[in-house]
Scaffold this motif. Structure first.
Motif, PDB file in Angstrom:
ATOM      1  N   ASN A 171      36.434 -27.599  17.111  1.00 37.25           N
ATOM      2  CA  ASN A 171      36.210 -26.165  17.265  1.00 37.25           C
ATOM      3  C   ASN A 171      35.625 -25.494  16.030  1.00 37.25           C
ATOM      4  N   ALA A 172      35.403 -24.196  16.172  1.00 39.77           N
ATOM      5  CA  ALA A 172      34.673 -23.405  15.180  1.00 39.77           C
ATOM      6  C   ALA A 172      35.573 -22.962  14.032  1.00 39.77           C
ATOM      7  N   LEU A 173      34.938 -22.536  12.964  1.00 40.81           N
ATOM      8  CA  LEU A 173      35.631 -21.907  11.847  1.00 40.81           C
ATOM      9  C   LEU A 173      36.420 -20.705  12.354  1.00 40.81           C
ATOM     10  N   GLY A 174      37.674 -20.591  11.906  1.00 44.29           N
ATOM     11  CA  GLY A 174      38.485 -19.444  12.293  1.00 44.29           C
ATOM     12  C   GLY A 174      39.092 -19.525  13.674  1.00 44.29           C
ATOM     13  N   THR A 175      39.006 -20.695  14.316  1.00 50.11           N
ATOM     14  CA  THR A 175      39.612 -20.882  15.635  1.00 50.11           C
ATOM     15  C   THR A 175      40.478 -22.135  15.623  1.00 50.11           C
ATOM     16  N   ASP A 176      41.325 -22.249  16.640  1.00 51.23           N
ATOM     17  CA  ASP A 176      42.083 -23.480  16.825  1.00 51.23           C
ATOM     18  C   ASP A 176      41.715 -24.086  18.172  1.00 51.23           C
ATOM     19  N   MET A 177      42.435 -25.132  18.569  1.00 52.54           N
ATOM     20  CA  MET A 177      42.040 -25.879  19.767  1.00 52.54           C
ATOM     21  C   MET A 177      42.083 -25.051  21.053  1.00 52.54           C
ATOM     22  N   ARG A 178      42.718 -23.895  21.025  1.00 51.95           N
ATOM     23  CA  ARG A 178      42.747 -23.041  22.224  1.00 51.95           C
ATOM     24  C   ARG A 178      41.360 -22.506  22.576  1.00 51.95           C
ATOM     25  N   LEU A 179      40.411 -22.656  21.656  1.00 52.85           N
ATOM     26  CA  LEU A 179      39.035 -22.259  21.943  1.00 52.85           C
ATOM     27  C   LEU A 179      38.537 -22.864  23.251  1.00 52.85           C
ATOM     28  N   TRP A 180      39.017 -24.059  23.578  1.00 55.90           N
ATOM     29  CA  TRP A 180      38.501 -24.793  24.726  1.00 55.90           C
ATOM     30  C   TRP A 180      39.296 -24.541  26.003  1.00 55.90           C
ATOM     31  N   ASP A 181      40.343 -23.725  25.934  1.00 54.46           N
ATOM     32  CA  ASP A 181      41.186 -23.480  27.107  1.00 54.46           C
ATOM     33  C   ASP A 181      40.401 -22.993  28.327  1.00 54.46           C
ATOM     34  N   PRO A 182      39.418 -22.075  28.167  1.00 54.56           N
ATOM     35  CA  PRO A 182      38.713 -21.599  29.367  1.00 54.56           C
ATOM     36  C   PRO A 182      37.893 -22.673  30.082  1.00 54.56           C
ATOM     37  N   VAL A 183      37.487 -23.716  29.341  1.00 56.46           N
ATOM     38  CA  VAL A 183      36.584 -24.730  29.901  1.00 56.46           C
ATOM     39  C   VAL A 183      37.337 -25.897  30.534  1.00 56.46           C
ATOM     40  N   LEU A 184      38.455 -26.275  29.943  1.00 58.36           N
ATOM     41  CA  LEU A 184      39.132 -27.509  30.356  1.00 58.36           C
ATOM     42  C   LEU A 184      39.450 -27.589  31.846  1.00 58.36           C
ATOM     43  N   HIS A 219      43.630 -25.258   9.685  1.00 59.61           N
ATOM     44  CA  HIS A 219      43.541 -24.405  10.862  1.00 59.61           C
ATOM     45  C   HIS A 219      44.653 -24.750  11.854  1.00 59.61           C
ATOM     46  N   GLY A 220      45.010 -23.763  12.673  1.00 54.78           N
ATOM     47  CA  GLY A 220      45.982 -24.000  13.729  1.00 54.78           C
ATOM     48  C   GLY A 220      47.288 -24.545  13.191  1.00 54.78           C
ATOM     49  N   LEU A 221      47.757 -25.619  13.822  1.00 58.65           N
ATOM     50  CA  LEU A 221      49.024 -26.230  13.439  1.00 58.65           C
ATOM     51  C   LEU A 221      48.841 -27.453  12.553  1.00 58.65           C
ATOM     52  N   SER A 222      47.625 -27.734  12.132  1.00 62.50           N
ATOM     53  CA  SER A 222      47.400 -28.823  11.172  1.00 62.50           C
ATOM     54  C   SER A 222      47.835 -28.372   9.776  1.00 62.50           C
ATOM     55  N   SER A 223      48.031 -29.351   8.895  1.00 56.97           N
ATOM     56  CA  SER A 223      48.446 -29.005   7.539  1.00 56.97           C
ATOM     57  C   SER A 223      47.286 -28.404   6.764  1.00 56.97           C
ATOM     58  N   ARG A 225      32.452  -7.726  23.933  1.00 50.16           N
ATOM     59  CA  ARG A 225      33.211  -6.993  22.912  1.00 50.16           C
ATOM     60  C   ARG A 225      33.861  -5.740  23.494  1.00 50.16           C
ATOM     61  N   ALA A 226      33.394  -5.281  24.647  1.00 49.61           N
ATOM     62  CA  ALA A 226      34.024  -4.135  25.313  1.00 49.61           C
ATOM     63  C   ALA A 226      35.253  -4.541  26.117  1.00 49.61           C
ATOM     64  N   ASN A 227      35.473  -5.862  26.225  1.00 47.93           N
ATOM     65  CA  ASN A 227      36.600  -6.403  26.984  1.00 47.93           C
ATOM     66  C   ASN A 227      37.829  -6.477  26.075  1.00 47.93           C
ATOM     67  N   PRO A 228      39.000  -5.993  26.535  1.00 44.40           N
ATOM     68  CA  PRO A 228      40.207  -6.076  25.701  1.00 44.40           C
ATOM     69  C   PRO A 228      40.532  -7.499  25.249  1.00 44.40           C
ATOM     70  N   GLU A 229      40.027  -8.499  25.980  1.00 48.79           N
ATOM     71  CA  GLU A 229      40.311  -9.901  25.643  1.00 48.79           C
ATOM     72  C   GLU A 229      39.782 -10.288  24.264  1.00 48.79           C
ATOM     73  N   VAL A 230      38.804  -9.530  23.758  1.00 44.78           N
ATOM     74  CA  VAL A 230      38.244  -9.869  22.449  1.00 44.78           C
ATOM     75  C   VAL A 230      39.314  -9.785  21.359  1.00 44.78           C
ATOM     76  N   ALA A 231      40.345  -8.964  21.582  1.00 46.11           N
ATOM     77  CA  ALA A 231      41.431  -8.842  20.595  1.00 46.11           C
ATOM     78  C   ALA A 231      42.163 -10.167  20.406  1.00 46.11           C
ATOM     79  N   LEU A 232      42.233 -10.978  21.448  1.00 48.74           N
ATOM     80  CA  LEU A 232      42.906 -12.272  21.333  1.00 48.74           C
ATOM     81  C   LEU A 232      42.170 -13.174  20.345  1.00 48.74           C
ATOM     82  N   TRP A 233      40.859 -13.168  20.413  1.00 48.21           N
ATOM     83  CA  TRP A 233      40.063 -14.026  19.538  1.00 48.21           C
ATOM     84  C   TRP A 233      40.027 -13.478  18.120  1.00 48.21           C
ATOM     85  N   ARG A 234      40.045 -12.168  18.000  1.00 49.40           N
ATOM     86  CA  ARG A 234      40.135 -11.566  16.665  1.00 49.40           C
ATOM     87  C   ARG A 234      41.471 -11.939  16.014  1.00 49.40           C
TER      88      ARG A 234
END
Length: 262
Positions: free
Chosen positions: A28-41, A58-62, A159-168
């Motif tokens: 995954n990308a800088l500033g994200t964890d493995m949940r980035l892929w949740d919508p696709v899986l 990042h995430g739960l890694s050391s 960005r007008a979608n409230p869901e963007v707050a989750l990624w922020r």
């Protein structure tokens, strides 16, 4: 959820799908964890062994003391796949994950039989840009970059979608040292020469509204690899797997079929 102890780092990983399925690895990308892929899986083709992981810091890694090098990030992926006995995978890397993918493909062709280079490049930005970002984070935390990053990550409509707050929130809650460490790794990376030597099936994916790695930059990198294919996902920014998961999964599914992986 599992932890792989790789001596100098502990990598959080997860495996979904079929235990004996064809392996597909997501970075995954800088500033994200493995949940980035949740919508696709949930909409990927059946018969896959889906491996996701959080890169170091990042995430739960050391979070080893930084700065990190791209070589260390590539080595983490290499050691994780060895730990899991993964060979002949399709490796999907987005942004810094795509840089890791390029480096690993050059180093370990036995682990990767095909590449998906998503919203990435052989070189991203300049050393000065990354040093400015590192300085901003040291002064004001990741929060200092969050609004500008959302503008690059997502289309105006999303960005007008409230869901963007989750990624922020995901971005701002990453460990500061891990974020800075990975910024340093990107800053020092130029894969134009090694990537131009790759000879394996490759799909490039770009978002039409990506402000971090614009489509032309992605296409330029993908074109370094003979026989590669490029796909543009419209109405999406830097994270098309989030904004347009159906279109993204369709491109992945087609590539999996084209390469005989499923």
């Amino acid at each position: 959820m599992h932890i792989a102890d790789l001596k100098d780092v502990r990598i959080h990983y997860r495996i979904d799908g079929e235990a004996d399925g064809a392996p597909i690895v997501f970075a995954n990308a800088l500033g994200t964890d493995m949940r980035l892929w949740d919508p696709v899986l949930p909409i990927l083709p059946k018969g896959l062994r889906v491996i996701r992981y959080d890169k170091r810091g990042h995430g739960l890694s050391s979070r080893p003391t930084g700065p990190y090098s791209m070589g260390s990030l590539v080595r983490d992926a290499e050691q994780l796949l060895d730990y899991l006995n993964v060979k002949d995978s399709i490796f999907v890397g987005l942004s810094i994950g795509g840089m890791i993918a390029q480096g690993l493909a050059v180093k370990r062709m036995d682990q990767i039989r095909a590449l998906v280079l998503s919203n990435t490049a052989a070189k991203i930005g300049t050393a000065n840009i990354w040093q400015d970002r590192i300085a901003a984070v040291r002064t004001g935390g990741i929060e200092a970059l969050a609004d500008a990053t959302m503008d690059r990550w997502f289309s105006r409509a999303f960005r007008a979608n409230p869901e963007v707050a989750l990624w922020r929130n995901m971005m701002t809650r990453q460990p500061v040292e891990g974020y800075i460490g990975c910024c340093a790794a990107i800053s020092g990376t130029d894969f134009y020469t090694p990537t131009s030597g790759l000879r394996l099936p490759t799909l490039g994916i770009a978002g039409s509204e990506d402000g971090s790695t614009p489509p032309d930059l992605v296409r330029e990198t993908v074109n370094l690899i003979p026989g590669s294919r490029f796909a543009l996902i419209r109405k999406a920014g830097h994270l098309p797997c989030v904004e347009r998961p159906g279109d993204y999964a369709e491109q992945l599914g087609r590539f999996l079929t084209e390469t005989g992986h499923i």
